[in-house]
Design an enzyme around this catalytic site. Structure first.
Site, PDB file in Angstrom:
ATOM      1  N   PRO A  79       4.504  -0.599  -7.439  1.00 25.49           N
ATOM      2  CG  PRO A  79       4.402  -2.551  -8.674  1.00 25.49           C
ATOM      3  CD  PRO A  79       5.270  -1.802  -7.730  1.00 25.49           C
ATOM      4  CD  GLU A  80       2.215   2.474  -2.816  1.00 27.25           C
ATOM      5  OE1 GLU A  80       1.282   2.642  -2.024  1.00 27.25           O
ATOM      6  OE2 GLU A  80       3.357   2.890  -2.608  1.00 27.25           O
ATOM      7  CE  LYS A 123       0.076  -3.535  -2.085  1.00 25.06           C
ATOM      8  NZ  LYS A 123       1.489  -3.275  -1.769  1.00 25.06           N
ATOM      9  CG  ASN A 180       7.394   1.877   2.148  1.00 25.81           C
ATOM     10  OD1 ASN A 180       6.846   1.948   3.248  1.00 25.81           O
ATOM     11  ND2 ASN A 180       8.689   2.097   1.970  1.00 25.81           N
ATOM     12  NE  ARG A 192       7.221  -3.435   2.333  1.00 22.57           N
ATOM     13  CZ  ARG A 192       6.294  -3.298   1.383  1.00 22.57           C
ATOM     14  NH1 ARG A 192       6.258  -2.231   0.631  1.00 22.57           N
ATOM     15  NH2 ARG A 192       5.404  -4.238   1.199  1.00 22.57           N
TER      16      ARG A 192
END
Ligand SMILES: [Zn+2]
Length: 251
Positions: free
Chosen positions: A2-3, A51, A160, A241
């Site tokens: 989810p971004e 977010k 990411n 990440r």
């Protein structure tokens, strides 16, 4: 993952399903809020900030963050809620299920935005400000670009996938310092364009080619040919990440 675009779309979906409707059931499956019952109150607003998601009901605000695996689903009233469900909100017509939410808390509506006060300009917000975002981006010249793009205090909404794709598009290694960015204003504007273009899409696309398998430049494509020059895409998963880049196009 989810971004900001996922959260924007989720807010849109919940808004359509819930706003203006009275809750007939409110089941919060988090010990701390297990006794909270907002049924009988109408949902007034659903807002996204970076977010973070807020569902405003009466004097309360249901704050959630999807983190890595969370989602909200709108289903028929007959849908079953399994062990991953953290909250159930019913109206007379639909059921909203909050699943695997990384954060779920019930806040006082008057102060709910305090929890997002630290966020930088929201890439999908009405108050998006590229000048502030660009200034934040380069405030500490030695920080790595990907790390800064992921820092929600700098600008809010990038995860990411976008961090890696933006590094590719601008020709920078994810580990390059932000001082290497020649035009920070252009970079944050590209970020905004990317998220904006994807805000209603199911399958995220950063290349402009929405056909299956062609939607991203480098993210998740380790060992595959760079779409621009054919060099195999590299990956580094030693950090927090995973980073992906083309060693020829990004220097
Ligand atoms: Zn390349």
């Amino acid at each position: 993952m989810p971004e900001g675009d996922t959260v924007f779309r989720t807010a849109e979906k919940l808004r359509e399903a819930l706003v203006g409707h009275r809750l007939t059931r409110c089941d919060v499956r988090v010990p701390r809020y297990a006794t909270v019952d907002l049924s009988g109150h109408a949902v007034d607003e659903v807002c996204a900030r970076g977010k973070h998601l807020f569902i405003r009901v009466g004097s309360a605000s249901i704050h959630s963050h999807l983190k890595m695996d969370g989602s909200w689903r709108v289903t028929p009233l007959t849908a079953r809620a399994d062990y991953r469900v953290r909250i159930i909100l019913d109206t007379k017509d639909v059921r909203a299920l909050g699943i695997d939410l990384g954060v779920l808390e019930i806040l006082d509506r008057a102060y709910d935005f305090d929890v997002v006060e630290h966020l930088g300009p929201d890439l999908l917000g009405d108050d998006w400000d590229p000048k502030v975002a660009a200034a934040n981006l380069t405030a500490r010249p030695d920080r790595p670009i990907a790390e800064v793009l992921l820092d929600q205090r700098v600008l809010a909404g990038i995860g990411n996938v976008y961090a890696n794709e933006l590094c590719f598009i601008t020709g920078h290694l994810p580990t390059a310092p932000v001082s290497a960015i020649t035009d920070p204003h252009r970079l944050v504007s590209r970020a905004r364009e990317m998220l904006w273009a994807n805000r209603f899409r199911r399958n995220r696309c950063t290349t402009g080619d929405t056909r299956a398998g062609r939607q991203v430049w480098v993210y998740g494509r380790v060992g595959q040919a760079c779409r621009r020059c054919g060099t195999p895409v590299r990956q580094d998963d030693s950090g927090e990440r995973v980073a992906y880049w083309c060693p020829a196009c990004q220097r």
